[in-house]
Scaffold this motif. Sequence first.
Motif, mmCIF file in Angstrom:
data_model
loop_
_atom_site.group_PDB
_atom_site.id
_atom_site.type_symbol
_atom_site.label_atom_id
_atom_site.label_comp_id
_atom_site.label_asym_id
_atom_site.label_seq_id
_atom_site.Cartn_x
_atom_site.Cartn_y
_atom_site.Cartn_z
ATOM 1 N N TRP A 188 0.817 -1.206 0.000
ATOM 2 C CA TRP A 188 0.000 0.000 0.000
ATOM 3 C C TRP A 188 0.857 1.267 0.000
ATOM 4 N N GLU A 189 1.945 1.253 0.758
ATOM 5 C CA GLU A 189 2.815 2.432 0.767
ATOM 6 C C GLU A 189 3.409 2.684 -0.615
ATOM 7 N N ALA A 190 3.846 1.609 -1.272
ATOM 8 C CA ALA A 190 4.420 1.757 -2.615
ATOM 9 C C ALA A 190 3.355 2.213 -3.613
ATOM 10 N N PHE A 191 2.125 1.743 -3.449
ATOM 11 C CA PHE A 191 1.052 2.188 -4.338
ATOM 12 C C PHE A 191 0.788 3.675 -4.154
ATOM 13 N N GLN A 192 0.798 4.154 -2.929
ATOM 14 C CA GLN A 192 0.586 5.572 -2.685
ATOM 15 C C GLN A 192 1.659 6.418 -3.374
ATOM 16 N N ALA A 193 2.918 5.982 -3.280
ATOM 17 C CA ALA A 193 4.001 6.704 -3.940
ATOM 18 C C ALA A 193 3.833 6.663 -5.459
ATOM 19 N N TYR A 194 3.455 5.504 -5.975
ATOM 20 C CA TYR A 194 3.201 5.350 -7.417
ATOM 21 C C TYR A 194 2.089 6.291 -7.873
ATOM 22 N N TRP A 195 1.003 6.316 -7.129
ATOM 23 C CA TRP A 195 -0.143 7.152 -7.505
ATOM 24 C C TRP A 195 0.243 8.633 -7.521
ATOM 25 N N LYS A 196 0.968 9.059 -6.515
ATOM 26 C CA LYS A 196 1.405 10.452 -6.422
ATOM 27 C C LYS A 196 2.293 10.818 -7.608
ATOM 28 N N ARG A 197 3.220 9.938 -7.944
ATOM 29 C CA ARG A 197 4.119 10.218 -9.076
ATOM 30 C C ARG A 197 3.348 10.296 -10.388
ATOM 31 N N MET A 198 2.394 9.388 -10.577
ATOM 32 C CA MET A 198 1.614 9.406 -11.821
ATOM 33 C C MET A 198 0.854 10.721 -11.956
ATOM 34 N N LEU A 199 0.209 11.161 -10.891
ATOM 35 C CA LEU A 199 -0.567 12.396 -10.955
ATOM 36 C C LEU A 199 0.323 13.613 -11.189
ATOM 37 N N GLU A 200 1.458 13.638 -10.526
ATOM 38 C CA GLU A 200 2.273 14.847 -10.542
ATOM 39 C C GLU A 200 3.276 14.901 -11.687
ATOM 40 N N GLU A 201 3.688 13.721 -12.207
ATOM 41 C CA GLU A 201 4.784 13.735 -13.176
ATOM 42 C C GLU A 201 4.463 13.110 -14.524
ATOM 43 N N VAL A 202 3.444 12.276 -14.596
ATOM 44 C CA VAL A 202 3.247 11.482 -15.812
ATOM 45 C C VAL A 202 1.999 11.866 -16.586
ATOM 46 N N LEU A 203 0.898 12.090 -15.914
ATOM 47 C CA LEU A 203 -0.357 12.354 -16.610
ATOM 48 C C LEU A 203 -0.327 13.682 -17.358
ATOM 49 N N GLU A 204 -1.062 13.699 -18.467
ATOM 50 C CA GLU A 204 -1.134 14.891 -19.320
ATOM 51 C C GLU A 204 -2.593 15.128 -19.727
ATOM 52 N N PRO A 205 -2.915 16.347 -20.144
ATOM 53 C CA PRO A 205 -4.287 16.624 -20.622
ATOM 54 C C PRO A 205 -4.486 16.115 -22.048
ATOM 55 N N HIS A 206 -4.418 14.808 -22.225
ATOM 56 C CA HIS A 206 -4.534 14.210 -23.556
ATOM 57 C C HIS A 206 -5.879 14.583 -24.184
ATOM 58 N N PRO A 207 -5.932 14.768 -25.507
ATOM 59 C CA PRO A 207 -7.203 15.114 -26.163
ATOM 60 C C PRO A 207 -8.349 14.166 -25.848
ATOM 61 N N THR A 208 -8.051 12.874 -25.654
ATOM 62 C CA THR A 208 -9.119 11.932 -25.316
ATOM 63 C C THR A 208 -9.733 12.278 -23.969
#
Length: 285
Positions: free
Chosen positions: A163-183
């Motif tokens: 769970w701790e690793a998932f929380q870190a993963y989720w935070k990184r995805m939101l802050e560093e990876v996701l983009e406002p893709h046209p879809t």
Amino acid sequence: MTDDHAPADPPLDPAALTWRYFGDTRLLLVGPRAAVLQNMLPALGQGVRDHSVFFSETSARVRRSVGPIMDTVYGGPDAEATGRRVRDYHREVKGTLPDGSRYHALDPATFYWAHATFVDHLMYGIDTFVRPLTDADRRRIYVESKTWFRRYGVSDRVMPEDWEAFQAYWKRMLEEVLEPHPTARYGVGYVTKGLPAPRRVPRALWRLISPPLNAVARFITVGGLPPRARKLLDLPWSPADERRYRRFAAVVRRLDLVWPLLPEAVRYFPHARRAFARDGRPRVR
């Protein structure tokens, strides 16, 4: 090397929190949180854009996706076969991103992100509209989600260990990876433009009923997204909106006292009800 002493994945059965809540109809109030976040991952958003009927038949695409995923959770002896069918639907979903790099829906990182958004959807939905989750609840749901993901037959090498690793993963995805893709932008376009008029509804009637429907759709969609996603997608949300959303969620949570008195057909989706009839009603709280 495999650790012979590693704990086995917990079963998804009537004693599982996931079993009790994933098919709960109150989670509809979360809105399209999972779908929007999925499509903000460039590879996944591009795959939907290139291969899906999402743009022409949005509701049909949602129905075809959600049913098999629920059956992967609730499918009992057939759950792994169902999960592998879900995986195989994506074998030909591949292509090229705008920067020239290649994508494939079965890339473990891409496929796991889609799964992670459903895990988040489940936890967010329970915590917001059913009852507050304890840290032990979250750990339990996360461990159950590992069983769920492995039913797809996709490499789990990117799956966070705990769970701790998932929380870190989720935070990184939101802050560093996701983009406002046209879809993703298309998927929330009705927030500012209004819902499209259904073909069978007369225009005069739609003009009458669409304003309140648009207001509810906007409220549930934007309110159910993480603040970071709202910012990336330029979705307006004021402090007053946030207060109204919190009051709404609190009212829904209070209804949990009478929720068990309602018919099961109101409280659960058919996939869950079939599983309960086959294997027994949920035994946890």
